[in-house]
Design an enzyme around this catalytic site. Structure first.
Site, PDB file in Angstrom:
ATOM      1  N   HIS A   1      -6.804  -1.228   9.753  1.00  0.00           N
ATOM      2  CA  HIS A   1      -5.974  -2.419   9.535  1.00  0.00           C
ATOM      3  C   HIS A   1      -5.135  -2.801  10.749  1.00  0.00           C
ATOM      4  CE1 HIS A   1      -7.268  -2.376   5.449  1.00  0.00           C
ATOM      5  NE2 HIS A   1      -6.674  -1.237   5.171  1.00  0.00           N
TER       6      HIS A   1
ATOM      7  N   GLU B   1      -5.152  -7.915  -6.637  1.00  0.00           N
ATOM      8  CA  GLU B   1      -5.839  -9.005  -5.982  1.00  0.00           C
ATOM      9  C   GLU B   1      -7.336  -8.789  -6.078  1.00  0.00           C
ATOM     10  OE1 GLU B   1      -4.806  -9.500  -1.769  1.00  0.00           O
ATOM     11  OE2 GLU B   1      -3.199 -10.809  -2.425  1.00  0.00           O
TER      12      GLU B   1
ATOM     13  N   LYS C   1       5.819  -9.165  -0.703  1.00  0.00           N
ATOM     14  CA  LYS C   1       4.507  -9.814  -0.763  1.00  0.00           C
ATOM     15  C   LYS C   1       4.280 -10.595  -2.051  1.00  0.00           C
ATOM     16  CE  LYS C   1       1.966  -7.535   2.427  1.00  0.00           C
ATOM     17  NZ  LYS C   1       0.623  -7.133   2.641  1.00  0.00           N
TER      18      LYS C   1
ATOM     19  N   ARG D   1       7.826 -13.872  12.724  1.00  0.00           N
ATOM     20  CA  ARG D   1       8.203 -13.427  14.074  1.00  0.00           C
ATOM     21  C   ARG D   1       7.095 -13.802  15.049  1.00  0.00           C
ATOM     22  NH1 ARG D   1       4.245  -9.579  14.254  1.00  0.00           N
ATOM     23  NH2 ARG D   1       3.921  -8.442  12.320  1.00  0.00           N
TER      24      ARG D   1
ATOM     25  N   VAL E   1       1.971  -9.934  18.444  1.00  0.00           N
ATOM     26  CA  VAL E   1       1.364  -9.317  19.622  1.00  0.00           C
ATOM     27  C   VAL E   1       0.324 -10.267  20.238  1.00  0.00           C
ATOM     28  CG1 VAL E   1      -0.023  -7.363  20.444  1.00  0.00           C
ATOM     29  CG2 VAL E   1       1.677  -7.000  18.630  1.00  0.00           C
TER      30      VAL E   1
HETATM   31  P1  ADP Z   1      -0.282  -5.152   5.393  1.00  0.00           P
HETATM   32  O1  ADP Z   1       0.986  -5.946   5.342  1.00  0.00           O
HETATM   33  O2  ADP Z   1      -0.136  -3.771   4.822  1.00  0.00           O
HETATM   34  O3  ADP Z   1      -0.928  -5.176   6.749  1.00  0.00           O
HETATM   35  P2  ADP Z   1      -2.070  -7.260   4.413  1.00  0.00           P
HETATM   36  O4  ADP Z   1      -1.888  -7.960   3.113  1.00  0.00           O
HETATM   37  O5  ADP Z   1      -1.754  -8.016   5.650  1.00  0.00           O
HETATM   38  O6  ADP Z   1      -1.280  -5.872   4.358  1.00  0.00           O
HETATM   39  O7  ADP Z   1      -3.564  -6.742   4.507  1.00  0.00           O
HETATM   40  C1  ADP Z   1      -3.971  -5.926   5.592  1.00  0.00           C
HETATM   41  C2  ADP Z   1      -5.480  -5.885   5.668  1.00  0.00           C
HETATM   42  O8  ADP Z   1      -6.021  -5.354   4.433  1.00  0.00           O
HETATM   43  C3  ADP Z   1      -6.149  -7.238   5.834  1.00  0.00           C
HETATM   44  O9  ADP Z   1      -6.193  -7.652   7.193  1.00  0.00           O
HETATM   45  C4  ADP Z   1      -7.494  -6.948   5.252  1.00  0.00           C
HETATM   46  O10 ADP Z   1      -8.248  -6.200   6.222  1.00  0.00           O
HETATM   47  C5  ADP Z   1      -7.215  -6.023   4.066  1.00  0.00           C
HETATM   48  N1  ADP Z   1      -7.016  -6.778   2.815  1.00  0.00           N
HETATM   49  C6  ADP Z   1      -5.848  -7.271   2.302  1.00  0.00           C
HETATM   50  N2  ADP Z   1      -6.043  -7.928   1.139  1.00  0.00           N
HETATM   51  C7  ADP Z   1      -7.372  -7.872   0.881  1.00  0.00           C
HETATM   52  C8  ADP Z   1      -8.228  -8.355  -0.178  1.00  0.00           C
HETATM   53  N3  ADP Z   1      -7.741  -9.037  -1.225  1.00  0.00           N
HETATM   54  N4  ADP Z   1      -9.558  -8.084  -0.096  1.00  0.00           N
HETATM   55  C9  ADP Z   1     -10.072  -7.386   0.945  1.00  0.00           C
HETATM   56  N5  ADP Z   1      -9.334  -6.901   1.958  1.00  0.00           N
HETATM   57  C10 ADP Z   1      -7.994  -7.131   1.946  1.00  0.00           C
END
Ligand code: ADP
Length: 451
Positions: free
Chosen positions: A235, A200, A116, A291, A294
């Site tokens: 999530h 972040e 990431k 990829r 879903v």
């Molecule tokens: P993963 O790969 O573990 O799914 P993501 O980066 O895609 O992680 O984030 C998953 C979820 O977490 C997002 O869809 C959102 O709901 C929450 N999230 C991620 N980053 C943030 C952020 N900076 N602020 C608020 N919520 C976040």
């Protein structure tokens, strides 16, 4: 074009890939664990090979077994679907060493987007807006405190190797930060064997909006609009729609072109999804999935384009025939993920489906490997199928979804169908007013009221 594709997956996506292969005139090989011998895609495939016992690590994740299945059947390409080995760069390289095509992006792109921190740096370099945060990983707690003060609290500690929401912790104030760092680090170490974390800005009420892309690996790439996947539980996406109820055509064209240009610069190959959080009119990149996803059918329903067909064609080296001007968005589509789970406790409910009747009529699509008498094995995810509904407008789509949900019968197991029947009649949903926390709040309230 490929002669024979081995489908290295199971469930509804295996059947979805098989359907695309049939339409392209490509022979199919199904692989399955002993628990999936009765699966619909195994019955419909030209050939099938049992690759091991039920645990995924011994079957669907077992690379030597998959290679042997390719050799026995003479498959010249592998479609990994989603999950399992779909984002495993090493698997793609091993297949290439055996002169078998991997239907997916170049291994180096899978690798970059799988980390990431690297993904975020790459996105930023390519002109994609990102969430404000640390420039790469954070070292000491002192560094983290300094950076967090710059970004402003609340902040989110995230694992570089993260996935599925693991290794993520919010720190509301400076006092919470060292605890959040150590919890996120140990969770990440346990889940991914890598304790690298980054910071972040924590966005408080964003929506999750993602952009679908398609590239030919030689510098041509287009976007196919966005999907709004804000309705999530833990999530995990529950309900997805295209277009997003809050995005205008001008915003779509702008973010779409930003992403498509980045994909052209990368020479990205295949289908991919660039995920954003969206708050106060601004997009913030969070990750890219390299990829098929879903929720891809909602994009297919509003564009009329078969994404898996296109994915296979570009993987085979065919030039892209679609241009951005060919992508025309028509109407509205919503997908409900019907899981074999209790609708309020979400306890998994594997077992035999005694009665099964799917809805029909104009604008209805059901992507599912289930059938009457089918037993959902307890070893894998609990997806029974996806109900996808299309309408000329969002209101027509909701109306059609209401009646389709009422027609859908799955007896013998618990499913999340009753949850969707409630959601589709909820005012906020009808008005498109929800963010990524809405569903969790709604569930907490309804369980609270009921209990
Ligand atoms: P993963 O790969 O573990 O799914 P993501 O980066 O895609 O992680 O984030 C998953 C979820 O977490 C997002 O869809 C959102 O709901 C929450 N999230 C991620 N980053 C943030 C952020 N900076 N602020 C608020 N919520 C976040």
């Amino acid at each position: 074009m490929f002669r024979k594709i081995l489908i290295a997956n199971r469930g509804e996506i295996a059947l979805r890939i098989l359907r695309a292969c049939k339409e392209l005139g490509i022979d199919t090989v199904a692989v399955h664990s002993t628990a999936d011998a009765d699966a619909m895609h195994v019955r419909l495939a030209d050939e099938s090979v049992c690759i091991g016992p039920p645990p995924a690590r011994d079957s669907y994740l077992n690379i030597p077994s998959l290679l042997a299945a390719c050799e026995i059947t003479g498959a010249d390409a592998v479609h990994p679907g989603y999950g399992f080995l779909a984002e495993n760069a090493r698997f793609a390289e091993i297949l290439a060493d055996h002169k078998i095509h991997f239907i997916g992006p170049k291994p180096e792109h899978i690798r970059i987007m799988g980390d990431k921190i690297e993904a975020k740096k790459t996105a930023q370099r390519l002109g994609i807006p990102v969430v404000p945060g640390s420039d790469g990983g954070v070292g000491s707690d002192e560094d983290a405190q300094r950076i967090a003060a710059e970004i402003g609290f609340p902040v989110l500690v995230k694992a570089a190797a993260g996935g599925g929401g693991r290794g993520m912790k919010v720190a509301l104030t400076a006092d919470d930060l060292s605890q959040a760092l150590s919890t996120a680090r140990s969770e990440a170490k346990a889940a991914f064997g890598d304790d690298a974390v980054y910071l972040e800005k924590y966005l408080s009420t964003p929506r999750h909006i993602e952009v679908q892309v398609l590239g030919d690996g030689r510098g041509a790439a287009i976007h196919l609009g966005e999907r709004d996947c804000s309705l999530q539980r833990r999530h995990q996406k529950v309900w997805e729609e295209a277009p997003s109820p809050v995005i205008t055509a001008a915003q779509r064209a702008e973010i779409g072109e930003t992403v498509a240009k980045a994909m052209r610069d990368m020479k990205y190959l295949g289908v991919g999804t660039v995920e954003f959080l969206y708050e106060n009119g601004a997009f913030y990149f969070i990750e890219m999935n390299t990829r098929i996803q879903v929720e891809h059918p909602v994009t297919e329903m509003v564009t009329g384009i078969d994404l898996i067909n296109e994915q296979i064609r570009v993987a085979a080296g065919e030039p892209m025939t679609l241009t951005q001007a060919d992508i025309v968005f028509e109407g509205h589509a919503i997908e409900c993920r019907v899981n074999a789970e209790h609708p309020t406790t979400f306890r998994p409910s594997p077992g035999r489906i005694t009665h099964y009747h799917v809805p029909g009529g104009l604008g209805i699509r059901v992507d599912s490997n289930a059938y009457q008498g089918y037993s959902i094995p307890p070893h894998y995810d609990s997806l029974v199928g996806k109900l996808i509904v299309h309408g000329k407008t969002r209101d027509e789509c909701l109306m059609r979804l209401r009646r389709a949900l009422d027609e859908f019968v799955v007896d013998g197991i618990d499913t999340t169908l009753p949850l969707f029947r409630t959601l589709v009649r909820t005012k906020d949903i009808a008005e498109g007013r929800y963010d990524i926390h809405w569903l969790e709040h709604f569930l907490a309230e309804t369980v609270h009221k009921a209990g």
